[in-house]
Design a protein around this motif. Structure first.
Motif, PDB file in Angstrom:
ATOM      1  N   GLN A   1      37.992  39.517  38.373  1.00 30.13           N
ATOM      2  CA  GLN A   1      37.578  40.654  37.530  1.00 30.13           C
ATOM      3  C   GLN A   1      38.077  41.983  38.114  1.00 30.13           C
ATOM      4  OE1 GLN A   1      33.637  41.018  35.987  1.00 30.13           O
ATOM      5  NE2 GLN A   1      33.273  38.826  35.881  1.00 30.13           N
TER       6      GLN A   1
ATOM      7  N   LYS B   1      40.169  45.171  39.068  1.00 31.62           N
ATOM      8  CA  LYS B   1      41.213  45.910  38.350  1.00 31.62           C
ATOM      9  C   LYS B   1      42.150  46.566  39.374  1.00 31.62           C
ATOM     10  CE  LYS B   1      39.615  45.024  34.309  1.00 31.62           C
ATOM     11  NZ  LYS B   1      40.268  44.062  33.489  1.00 31.62           N
TER      12      LYS B   1
ATOM     13  N   SER C   1      29.572  29.454  41.753  1.00 36.91           N
ATOM     14  CA  SER C   1      29.932  30.833  42.097  1.00 36.91           C
ATOM     15  C   SER C   1      31.423  31.088  41.907  1.00 36.91           C
ATOM     16  CB  SER C   1      29.545  31.088  43.556  1.00 36.91           C
ATOM     17  OG  SER C   1      29.942  32.361  43.948  1.00 36.91           O
TER      18      SER C   1
ATOM     19  N   PHE D   1      31.967  32.349  31.430  1.00 36.54           N
ATOM     20  CA  PHE D   1      30.697  31.672  31.649  1.00 36.54           C
ATOM     21  C   PHE D   1      30.073  31.330  30.302  1.00 36.54           C
ATOM     22  CE2 PHE D   1      26.073  31.872  31.974  1.00 36.54           C
ATOM     23  CZ  PHE D   1      25.887  30.808  32.833  1.00 36.54           C
TER      24      PHE D   1
ATOM     25  N   ALA E   1      23.590  31.014  40.801  1.00 41.31           N
ATOM     26  CA  ALA E   1      22.675  32.160  40.814  1.00 41.31           C
ATOM     27  C   ALA E   1      21.516  31.897  39.851  1.00 41.31           C
ATOM     28  CB  ALA E   1      23.426  33.416  40.391  1.00 41.31           C
TER      29      ALA E   1
ATOM     30  N   SER F   1      20.429  33.637  37.522  1.00 43.04           N
ATOM     31  CA  SER F   1      20.809  33.995  36.145  1.00 43.04           C
ATOM     32  C   SER F   1      21.416  32.814  35.407  1.00 43.04           C
ATOM     33  CB  SER F   1      21.815  35.149  36.144  1.00 43.04           C
ATOM     34  OG  SER F   1      21.189  36.332  36.511  1.00 43.04           O
TER      35      SER F   1
ATOM     36  N   GLY G   1      21.450  34.528  45.655  1.00 45.09           N
ATOM     37  CA  GLY G   1      22.190  35.713  45.191  1.00 45.09           C
ATOM     38  C   GLY G   1      21.276  36.745  44.563  1.00 45.09           C
TER      39      GLY G   1
ATOM     40  N   SER H   1      22.405  40.178  38.144  1.00 47.25           N
ATOM     41  CA  SER H   1      22.708  38.741  38.009  1.00 47.25           C
ATOM     42  C   SER H   1      23.449  38.192  39.232  1.00 47.25           C
ATOM     43  CB  SER H   1      23.478  38.443  36.715  1.00 47.25           C
ATOM     44  OG  SER H   1      24.728  39.085  36.695  1.00 47.25           O
ATOM     45  N   GLY H   2      23.031  38.637  40.409  1.00 49.51           N
ATOM     46  CA  GLY H   2      23.619  38.107  41.652  1.00 49.51           C
ATOM     47  C   GLY H   2      24.790  38.921  42.160  1.00 49.51           C
ATOM     48  N   TYR H   3      25.218  39.922  41.414  1.00 55.05           N
ATOM     49  CA  TYR H   3      26.295  40.797  41.886  1.00 55.05           C
ATOM     50  C   TYR H   3      25.673  41.982  42.611  1.00 55.05           C
ATOM     51  CZ  TYR H   3      29.446  38.569  38.460  1.00 55.05           C
ATOM     52  OH  TYR H   3      30.209  37.698  37.736  1.00 55.05           O
TER      53      TYR H   3
ATOM     54  N   ARG I   1      19.196  38.799  33.137  1.00 53.94           N
ATOM     55  CA  ARG I   1      19.993  38.969  34.342  1.00 53.94           C
ATOM     56  C   ARG I   1      19.180  39.453  35.537  1.00 53.94           C
ATOM     57  NH1 ARG I   1      25.527  39.024  32.874  1.00 53.94           N
ATOM     58  NH2 ARG I   1      25.623  38.516  30.673  1.00 53.94           N
TER      59      ARG I   1
ATOM     60  N   LYS J   1      34.698  48.957  32.082  1.00 50.50           N
ATOM     61  CA  LYS J   1      35.293  47.618  32.194  1.00 50.50           C
ATOM     62  C   LYS J   1      36.800  47.690  32.452  1.00 50.50           C
ATOM     63  CE  LYS J   1      32.328  44.638  29.305  1.00 50.50           C
ATOM     64  NZ  LYS J   1      32.284  43.857  28.061  1.00 50.50           N
TER      65      LYS J   1
ATOM     66  N   PRO K   1      34.748  44.441  35.596  1.00 50.53           N
ATOM     67  CA  PRO K   1      33.825  44.568  34.464  1.00 50.53           C
ATOM     68  C   PRO K   1      32.375  44.182  34.731  1.00 50.53           C
ATOM     69  CG  PRO K   1      35.811  43.400  33.806  1.00 50.53           C
ATOM     70  CD  PRO K   1      35.920  43.617  35.268  1.00 50.53           C
ATOM     71  N   TYR K   2      32.119  43.317  35.741  1.00 50.73           N
ATOM     72  CA  TYR K   2      30.716  42.933  35.964  1.00 50.73           C
ATOM     73  C   TYR K   2      29.850  44.145  36.313  1.00 50.73           C
ATOM     74  CZ  TYR K   2      31.658  43.020  41.030  1.00 50.73           C
ATOM     75  OH  TYR K   2      31.997  43.403  42.300  1.00 50.73           O
TER      76      TYR K   2
ATOM     77  N   TYR L   1      29.823  47.033  34.715  1.00 55.14           N
ATOM     78  CA  TYR L   1      29.654  48.008  33.635  1.00 55.14           C
ATOM     79  C   TYR L   1      28.176  48.214  33.294  1.00 55.14           C
ATOM     80  CZ  TYR L   1      28.608  44.977  29.555  1.00 55.14           C
ATOM     81  OH  TYR L   1      28.001  44.150  28.638  1.00 55.14           O
TER      82      TYR L   1
ATOM     83  N   ARG M   1      25.125  48.036  31.390  1.00 58.14           N
ATOM     84  CA  ARG M   1      24.667  47.349  30.173  1.00 58.14           C
ATOM     85  C   ARG M   1      23.647  48.210  29.438  1.00 58.14           C
ATOM     86  NH1 ARG M   1      26.298  41.860  29.830  1.00 58.14           N
ATOM     87  NH2 ARG M   1      27.497  41.323  31.673  1.00 58.14           N
TER      88      ARG M   1
END
Ligand code: BCO
Length: 581
Positions: free
Chosen positions: A132, A134, A255, A285, A305, A307, A342, A473-475, A505, A536, A541-542, A544, A546
């Motif tokens: 993910q 960039k 993971s 996912f 995780a 989530s 996580g 969500s584990g990030y 999440r 994103k 993007p994870y 961003y 929400r």
């Protein structure tokens, strides 16, 4: 691209009658710290030898599938052959040497495992990253680490090429792709022609093995450097009790390969026990796919995780049986043991999973700095909501900010003893950052920054963080990473990014945004989507937001510092008042 891999060893189906349990290259005690250790030669090659001697069961070491019906199965002998080829490619073709840094940004493809072990054979330090990432994220990683090489996938070639000229140390670009890319070496072609004979380095336990980037409260991610101890740790008896894997086990750790959870759960832990690592490509996912896969393949253990388990529970399952007018959820046929880590698993989710599957979820706890250091072991009494007990040789205590040990049932920081001896498996330092390393040393302890308590039985209870780090969500997400991305958009005058509760999440990223005058009259819904899309596109993007809320101003201290804590507390108190009206 897998044709060659398929043709590589058609003889894999050789059958052994034996299922080895409880044996392995574990000749050490919990507190041992041998001078020399190498995961490739001490673990992988051990199991290859066992296969040669007919002393390991028939299961593959690695079993990879995708949704198109492609499948790869490699034995340990095949893995030894292939990873020796990779080692030769890295050393001979790419001219890399022990101690060089290599960025490894691949999706869940078998090559990720080959490169990781190839690096371990040669002493090249691999640095996993999620696909993910960039261009800007990649630029930062390549520059900060002075990486000499990158191995990535075709879709990330343009991102890397857009920044490569700013990375003076970068000499080698290897791509895992069916197509040729100008300026890139093709990984599959090179390993086909490489020699399968390679002499593994005799690494010292203290030799660096891998670096994991981990977000902090401020600035760019830190580089948590691990030595061979991260892999060695899984060989000690206390760690073996964690999952109690047998050679006949098939473990699916879901993971992303960019995280330490994958290095430990998808490689080190299972292979130390000679078990099978199961991997599904899972480019996106989808809880339905997870459910299907758990029904279709003989997977015995899962690690994901919270989530992921939550999303499986929240989806409409098709796997029901009608019995006496009742609809009952079908149970996974071979799954025996589930673990999670996580982020926090709620006691009610534990209960729902038990009700639906008949299985218990065992919590593990760790960070990029620690690997898995605390857990509910297989077979151990579960106290719902607890992250279990310390895994030796880690001595975990609850400490205050000066490093004093606090009594049971007192809230403090989760600390790991580093004096007089730093345990194998704990990160060595933050690369190039002695001041950040010093910041987390607290008396005789490494201070995880996580708030927790311990009870009289030695069970730890994770409470959360008291800083601005977000665990969505584990990030692990640093607010500055998102704020920096937002401020690049002309609509954003300033922003404050905090954690906000979420039923799916656990937590999500929420951005409070002060708009620039030109955007004040814009449609807020449209603007929210545009800003989310913007984040994103400029960073992984994870991260961003929400949730987005437009505000006239942000709460600040007299010195002008944004009071993120105030905003965060408001988010969580709203949840509490919604739950307890
Ligand atoms: O939800 P959206 O669709 O709006 O956005 C998602 C993706 O669609 C999108 N995206 C992904 N790749 C993209 C992209 N957009 C543009 N370009 C791309 N290349 O971005 C959003 C990503 O969010 P996500 O990753 O949370 O997505 P998803 O699919 O909902 O996944 C759910 C989970 C639960 C599978 C995922 O959040 C996850 O994997 N969480 C676990 C993380 C983890 O493994 N943590 C462990 C860290 S190691 C550790 O803690 C130490 C323990 C010892």
């Amino acid at each position: 691209i897998y044709k060659w891999f398929h043709s590589f060893s058609p003889s894999h189906s050789q059958k052994h009658s034996m299922t080895t349990a409880g044996v392995g290259p574990q000749r050490w005690n919990d507190y041992d710290s041998p001078e020399k250790f190498n995961f490739a030669s001490d673990v992988l090659d051990y199991w290859a030898q066992m296969e040669e001697e007919g002393k390991r069961g028939p299961g593959p070491a690695l079993w990879w599938v995708n949704s198109q019906g492609d499948e790869i199965k490699w034995s340990f002998q095949e893995l030894r052959n292939l990873t020796c080829r990779v080692a030769n490619v890295l050393e001979k073709t790419c001219g890399l040497q022990q101690g060089d840094h290599l960025a490894l940004i691949l999706p869940r493809v078998p090559e990720w495992w080959l490169v990781s072990v190839g690096c371990i054979r040669t002493g090249i330090i691999f640095m996993p990253g999620t696909t993910q990432l960039k261009a800007k994220d990649i630029l930062y990683r390549l520059q900060a680490s002075q990486a000499k090489a990158i191995v990535t996938t075709g879709s990330l070639v343009p991102e890397v090429d857009s920044v490569a000229s700013q990375c003076s140390a970068l000499k080698t670009k290897l791509v895992v792709s069916d197509h040729s890319h100008e300026g890139w070496l093709n990984f599959q072609s090179l390993i086909k022609s490489a020699s399968p004979h390679h002499t593994c380095i005799k690494s010292k336990m203290k030799d660096p093995m891998a670096i994991f980037f981990t977000s902090g409260t401020t600035g760019y991610p830190k580089m948590a450097k691990h030595n061979q101890g991260l892999a060695f740790r899984s060989s000690v008896p206390s760690c073996r009790k964690l999952l109690n894997l047998k050679t006949s086990d098939i473990i699916w750790c879901m993971s992303d390969p960019g995280w330490i959870l994958a290095t430990v759960g998808c490689m080190i832990e299972p292979w130390t026990s000679g078990a099978t690592v199961f991997i599904h490509h899972l480019p996106q996912f989808d809880p339905k796919v997870i459910e299907e896969v758990l029904f279709k393949y003989p997977i015995t253990q899962s690690l994901a995780a919270p989530s992921v388990y939550r999303m499986i529970l929240q989806q409409k399952s098709t796997k029901y049986v009608a019995l006496a007018g009742l609809f009952l959820w079908c149970r996974f046929p071979t799954l025996e043991h589930c673990s999670t880590g996580g982020e926090s698993l709620l006691p009610e989710e534990y209960e729902q999973w038990k009700l639906r599957t008949g299985l218990l979820i065992h919590q593990i706890y760790g960070q990029s700095e620690t690997g898995i250091c605390c857990a509910v072991f297989r077979g151990m009494k579960i106290k719902r909501g607890s992250i279990g007990k310390a895994i030796l040789p880690f001595d975990i205590q609850i400490i205050d900010e000066k490093g004093n040990i606090l009594p049971p049932n007192t809230e403090g920081y989760l600390g790991i003893r580093i004096k007089p001896t730093r345990p194998p498996g704990l990160f060595v330092e933050y690369e190039n950052s002695p001041e950040k390393t010093a910041e987390v040393e607290c008396g005789d302890f490494y201070n995880s920054g996580d708030r927790a308590t311990v009870d009289e039985d030695g069970y730890f209870w994770f409470l959360g963080r008291d800083d601005d780090i977000i665990n969505a969500s584990g990030y692990r997400i640093g607010p500055a990473e998102v704020e920096n991305a937002l401020v690049e958009h002309p609509a954003v005058a300033e922003s404050a990014v905090v954690s906000s509760p979420d039923p799916t999440r656990g937590e999500v990223v929420k951005a409070f945004i002060v708009l620039t005058p030109e955007f004040l009259s814009h449609d807020k819904e449209e603007l929210t989507k545009e800003l989310q899309q913007h984040v994103k596109s400029v960073t992984a993007p994870y991260k961003y937001p929400r949730k987005v809320e437009f505000v006239p101003e942000l709460p600040k201290t007299v010195t002008g510092k944004i009071k993120r804590k105030e905003l965060r507390m408001k988010e969580f108190s709203q949840k509490r008042s919604a739950t307890n009206p």
